[in-house]
Design a protein around this motif. Structure first.
Motif, mmCIF file in Angstrom:
data_model
loop_
_atom_site.group_PDB
_atom_site.id
_atom_site.type_symbol
_atom_site.label_atom_id
_atom_site.label_comp_id
_atom_site.label_asym_id
_atom_site.label_seq_id
_atom_site.Cartn_x
_atom_site.Cartn_y
_atom_site.Cartn_z
ATOM 1 N N ARG A 247 -0.726 8.655 6.777
ATOM 2 C CA ARG A 247 -2.168 8.861 6.583
ATOM 3 C C ARG A 247 -2.435 10.233 5.969
ATOM 4 N N GLU B 33 -1.602 9.948 2.328
ATOM 5 C CA GLU B 33 -2.674 9.217 1.649
ATOM 6 C C GLU B 33 -3.850 10.152 1.357
ATOM 7 N N TRP B 34 -4.156 11.025 2.319
ATOM 8 C CA TRP B 34 -5.251 11.991 2.117
ATOM 9 C C TRP B 34 -4.930 12.885 0.929
ATOM 10 N N TYR B 35 -3.680 13.326 0.827
ATOM 11 C CA TYR B 35 -3.309 14.182 -0.302
ATOM 12 C C TYR B 35 -3.505 13.454 -1.630
ATOM 13 N N HIS C 87 -7.037 13.365 -2.617
ATOM 14 C CA HIS C 87 -7.692 14.660 -2.846
ATOM 15 C C HIS C 87 -6.877 15.595 -3.735
ATOM 16 N N LEU D 203 -9.004 16.185 7.110
ATOM 17 C CA LEU D 203 -7.686 15.592 7.348
ATOM 18 C C LEU D 203 -7.778 14.581 8.490
ATOM 19 N N PRO D 204 -7.037 13.492 8.419
ATOM 20 C CA PRO D 204 -7.051 12.516 9.510
ATOM 21 C C PRO D 204 -6.671 13.175 10.835
#
Length: 221
Positions: free
Chosen positions: A170, A173-175, A178, A210-211
């Motif tokens: 996760r 995926e955020w990286y 963004h 961030l998650p």
């Protein structure tokens, strides 16, 4: 722009750090099993495998011993000098060659062995292979003490597969969602910062949204 910065910064790093890298190479050659570099197949952009360079920190046959490609704290397969190199992350510096070749970027999801990549959820795998893997990245900053986390568990491999990798996926995926010059430069800064200040929580303040970590990791990262 990121590729240009990758070439510029990795080339400068190799030049500036050569007085440190050459003695490390000599010591490795004269100690342990005499190996200087360890080349391991990792999953790269588009899901294609590539040979990742590291300084040799473990026994040659480590992937076939104990926990395989998963390393835990106090792992008996790690050589004496290897412990220092791993703790300071100096063992990762030969990956500057991978960056120059275009296999990797300075910042991106950490490249995984096939076994570890398969532990990511399918939706994370699909996003991760969209970009070049990185020398450092959001996941590796947050999990800079991954071996410590696993050491505290009775079943470290299960904890790795069921808790660490889904959450790390996760983060990666955020990286991917963004990525950009600001994230790239900020991640380089935070990487250097946490080497100097390992207990810093700067990553959470600098990268908003961030998650949140699962309950099993709350208070540990």
């Amino acid at each position: 722009m990121q590729r240009f910065l990758d070439i510029l910064l990795s080339g400068l790093a190799l030049l500036v750090l050569s007085p440190l890298l050459l003695p490390v190479m000599l010591i490795l050659r004269l100690t342990g099993e005499g190996e200087v570099f360890f080349i391991q197949q990792r999953v790269g952009r588009g899901g294609r495998p590539f040979g990742l360079y590291k300084f040799a920190t473990m026994l040659k046959d480590s992937p076939n011993i104990g926990t395989g490609t998963v390393t835990v704290k106090g792992d008996p397969r790690v050589l004496p000098l290897g412990r220092f190199l791993r703790k300071t992350k100096l063992n990762e510096l030969p990956q500057m060659l991978n960056i120059l070749k275009g296999d990797m970027s300075i910042i991106g999801p950490r490249p995984q062995t096939q076994r570890c990549f398969d532990a990511f959820p399918p939706e994370s795998q699909a996003q991760i292979i969209r970009v070049r893997p990185g020398l450092s990245g959001i996941g590796s900053i947050v999990f800079r003490d991954e071996e410590e986390l696993m050491h505290a568990r009775q079943e470290p491999e299960r904890f790795y597969d069921e808790v660490i990798m889904p959450y790390k996926g996760r983060l990666e995926e955020w990286y991917v969602a963004h990525q950009g010059p600001r994230t790239y430069l900020a991640a380089i800064f935070v990487t250097a910062w946490v080497v100097l200040f390992p207990n810093s929580q700067l990553v959470w303040r600098l990268f908003r949204g961030l998650p949140a970590p699962p309950a099993e990791l709350a208070g540990s990262i």
